[in-house]
Design an enzyme around this catalytic site. Structure first.
Site, PDB file in Angstrom:
ATOM      1  N   SER A   1     -16.248  83.499  71.636  1.00 36.44           N
ATOM      2  CA  SER A   1     -16.232  84.566  72.633  1.00 36.44           C
ATOM      3  C   SER A   1     -17.582  85.297  72.675  1.00 36.44           C
ATOM      4  O   SER A   1     -18.603  84.668  72.899  1.00 36.44           O
ATOM      5  CB  SER A   1     -15.060  85.518  72.350  1.00 36.44           C
ATOM      6  OG  SER A   1     -14.784  86.326  73.469  1.00 36.44           O
TER       7      SER A   1
ATOM      8  N   ASP B   1     -10.492  81.444  76.020  1.00 35.88           N
ATOM      9  CA  ASP B   1     -11.164  82.107  74.907  1.00 35.88           C
ATOM     10  C   ASP B   1     -10.806  81.471  73.555  1.00 35.88           C
ATOM     11  O   ASP B   1      -9.640  81.268  73.227  1.00 35.88           O
ATOM     12  CB  ASP B   1     -10.750  83.583  74.896  1.00 35.88           C
ATOM     13  CG  ASP B   1     -11.666  84.436  74.042  1.00 35.88           C
ATOM     14  OD1 ASP B   1     -11.783  84.154  72.842  1.00 35.88           O
ATOM     15  OD2 ASP B   1     -12.257  85.389  74.582  1.00 35.88           O
TER      16      ASP B   1
END
Length: 759
Positions: free
Chosen positions: A76, A222
């Site tokens: 991320s 993610d």
């Protein structure tokens, strides 16, 4: 002893599982380190949104203590910071990029109004409740995320610059891996080649918020879903030592859990922290774990990213002695750091453009909007402008690009444009009401349905329905004529308007009702995204129902009419917002020459309208102005004036009752000052609040229907206002006080509440 064996066995099983599900073959990234007789060190950066600024603070300290890094692994925001570091940017360069990164733009997928084609601007103005619902025979369909990821891709592209696809991320100055999650299998996916920007974007695509990124046949979201601190990835690639930076969300306190959203956030934190705890068990005594104090910084708090940098720096300084064990002599470190002296990407010459058009639109239309040609150099800025012009058609889910080389060594720009998966028909809405707290109020609820891409040049059909004080149903077919910029248009409207009239004291003077059928055929020229010229033929069949005193004055309760004739329209519009513009100009004008049949009399008439709006801003201050002239003239002076205009009401001679000044010839001008009260916040909804004041002047030269023979109805009148304005996601909201010219008998200061109305 038994516990230690269990732990070692668990670690071994974990590493075997990682190897089986990722199918990533590790290059010998530690070869150079071991040749220099030093340990091979990996930097592992966890996910955590705005708290990722702490990663940069740690990297600064690594540079100060001359610690070479042989592998960067990130999830991320850790992939974002880590990708910049691995691609040859020093801590100072990364900090400069962070300061210029428009994080707020990452939460706005739609392009700005002044980047849209004119037709899209008007649709957005008319229906600001842009839910973009897909409607078809199969029912109602929703987008796959609050955001499509287009804006995030632009931010990454602008930050990383122009990067060619890489056969492997080991080609970077520092080998790099980004961690994402396969949405279908929930497997960890280690991204090690291809587009660096897309790898980072996949790792940052929050599920349910940002649409999944399709990459190599997989739907990726993610990486924090499965591995928010990817120690296992670094360990699996054979490094000797690891520096891990954990920035996962702290658990909410009892008093912070007050909504369904906070409960969901807490449950998500449980899952992420459980995964992080498993990763921490993979660290050994040779490794170092840094956990900066970030309790006061939330995931979306990018306005405090500088504070996060400081926290990361302080965390690293607390472990300065431990970090000293990773330090290397100056000569060796200087040799390693020389790989960071990478020049910023400059203009690149395109040899060929490969378009992957996953839509019903013509390839030539897309390439024309891209405005990039083979054999010409381009920069990140020119590429971004072209992609936004393409995305501004508002029929694409995502528009992306990749740079690669073909077998002949030519530079190929690969552009992919995928149509919205929930289209091609979309519904949007408008809610509007206005009240002066005396006798005048109006309301309206309207909806539109637009069926897009009926032809490969963007033909569309639109149906609109409005209920409330003013009602209408309208249908329109818009058909572009290939790539000429010309188009044909057919429009039919059935409307019923009710205009509340007021006397000079602001009291009700009855209602003027107008029922009308209107049919128009037109052809036009889209000169540019900002300008249009249109010529058409208009038929209008309707009638006015007069309030009591006007029925008595004119000797009849109704006025029926039939009208037809040519209509010419020109619009130039560069405003960045119709409700609260801070820059740009809008100039609109139309002229109609009509043959009128009214009450058994035939005459020719012409009507004209010109309006100019302009806005200019300095920091929080905005000045905007509006000038308007509307006029109706008939060949016979004694004929009733069929075009009626009004002054009075908020920002339209504010101190006078709405529509108390009514006639067939008006002139108006205003100057409005706005001060933005709140600073822009980084969130899914950006709703600025303004304080404003206005000075206005206008007059009516002929009264209602020319009943008094066409003499001037008013002198020039002054008015003004003070108000609060809020640019809400559903439309503009105003609350203000209007002031009338001193000495005007019967006039009182007016109070207004208005929603959904642009002025």
């Amino acid at each position: 002893m038994k516990t230690g064996l269990i732990r070692q066995g668990w670690v071994l099983l974990t590493l075997c599982w990682i190897s089986s599900v990722t199918n990533v073959q590790a290059a010998d990234i530690c070869q150079q380190a071991r040749a220099q007789q030093r340990p091979c060190v990996a930097l592992v950066l966890g996910g955590g949104g705005a708290r990722g600024g702490a990663h940069l603070g740690v990297i600064e300290q690594l540079e100060r203590q001359q610690i070479p890094i042989d592998l960067v692994v990130g999830t991320s925001i850790g992939a974002f910071i880590g990708g910049l570091y691995a691609s040859g940017h020093s801590a100072a360069q990364i900090e400069q990029k962070l300061q210029h990164t428009p994080w707020a733009e990452g939460f706005r997928d739609r392009v700005h109004r002044d980047e849209m084609p004119l037709r899209r601007k008007e649709q957005s103005d008319n229906y600001p409740v842009n839910l973009d619902l897909g409607v078809s025979a199969d029912g109602v369909k929703l987008p796959k995320g609050i955001l499509s990821g287009q804006a995030l891709a632009e931010i990454l592209q602008g930050t990383f610059g122009i990067f060619a696809n890489l056969k492997h991320f080991d080609q970077l100055p520092v080998p790099f891996r980004a961690v994402a999650t396969d949405l279908l299998t929930q497997q960890e996916v280690i991204l090690a080649d291809g587009s660096l920007v897309q790898a980072v974007q996949a790792s940052m695509s929050i599920p349910g918020v940002v649409r999944p990124l399709e990459l190599n046949g997989r739907l990726l979201v993610d990486g924090g879903v499965v591995n928010n601190l990817p120690v296992s990835v670094a360990r699996g690639l054979g490094v000797d030592r690891i520096i891990a930076v954990s920035i996962d969300s702290p658990l909410l306190r009892r008093e912070q859990i007050q909504s369904a959203f906070s409960i969901t956030e807490q449950l998500t934190s449980f899952l992420v922290r459980a995964g992080v705890q498993q990763q921490l068990q993979l660290l050994t005594d040779k490794d170092l774990l840094l956990q900066p104090d970030l309790v006061d910084i939330s995931t979306l708090d990018f306005g405090n990213i500088d504070k996060a940098i400081v926290s990361g720096r302080q965390s690293a300084i607390r472990f300065v002695q431990a970090l000293a064990g990773f330090s290397q002599p100056q000569r060796l470190y200087r040799d390693w750091f020389s790989r960071f002296q990478q020049p910023d990407s400059q203009a690149i010459t395109i040899d060929r453009i490969a378009l992957q058009n996953q839509s019903r639109l013509n390839d030539d239309l897309l390439l024309d909007r891209l405005q990039l040609s083979p054999g010409q150099p381009y920069t990140e800025r020119s590429l971004r402008r072209g992609l936004r012009q393409l995305y501004g058609l508002d029929t694409f889910e995502r528009v992306s690009q990749q740079l690669s080389s073909d077998e002949s060594g030519n530079t190929v720009l690969n552009v992919s444009a995928s149509e919205k998966s929930w289209g091609p028909g979309y519904a949007n809405f408008r809610l509007m009401f206005e009240d002066d707290f005396r006798t005048n109020h109006l309301y309206q609820l309207a909806a539109s349905y637009t069926r897009t891409n009926l032809s490969d040049w963007g033909a569309e059909w639109q149906l609109e329905l409005a209920l409330g004080s003013n009602k209408f149903i309208e249908t329109e077919l818009y058909w572009p004529l290939a790539g000429s910029g010309l188009y044909a248009l057919a429009n039919y409207q059935l409307q019923r308007n009710v205009q509340a009239l007021s006397d000079e004291n602001g009291l009700s003077d009855g209602e003027l009702k107008n029922n009308e059928h209107a049919l128009q055929f037109a052809t036009g020229w889209n000169i540019s995204d900002h300008a249009r010229l249109q010529l058409g033929w208009l038929w209008r069949d309707g009638g006015y129902v007069l309030p009591g005193q006007y029925a008595t004055l004119l000797g009849r309760p109704e006025i029926d009419y039939r009208r037809q004739g040519p209509s010419l329209e020109f619009i130039w519009d560069t405003l960045n917002s119709r409700s609260f513009p801070t820059r740009g100009i809008r100039l609109s004008g139309n002229y109609r020459f009509m043959h009128d049949d009214v009450l058994g009399q035939n005459t020719d008439s012409n009507s004209s309208s010109i309006e100019l709006l302009a806005a200019k801003s300095w920091q929080r201050h905005t000045l905007r102005t509006r000038w308007q002239v509307e006029q109706y003239q008939a060949d016979q002076v004694d004929i009733l004036a069929l075009e009626q205009y009004s002054l009075g009401g908020f920002l339209n001679l504010s101190g006078y009752a709405p529509n108390s000044l009514y006639g067939s010839d008006i002139q108006f001008g205003s100057l409005v000052y706005l001060y933005r009260l709140n600073q822009p916040r980084i969130s899914f909804i950006n709703s600025p609040l303004y304080f404003g004041a206005s000075v206005e002047r206008g007059r009516v030269r002929k009264d209602v229907f020319g009943a008094s023979g066409g003499v001037d109805a008013t002198d020039w009148l002054w008015a003004g206002s003070m108000f609060l304005g809020w640019d809400t996601p559903l439309g503009p909201l105003y609350f203000g006080v209007g002031l009338a010219q001193d000495g005007q008998s019967g006039q009182q200061d007016a109070v207004y509440l208005s929603f959904g109305q642009s002025y």
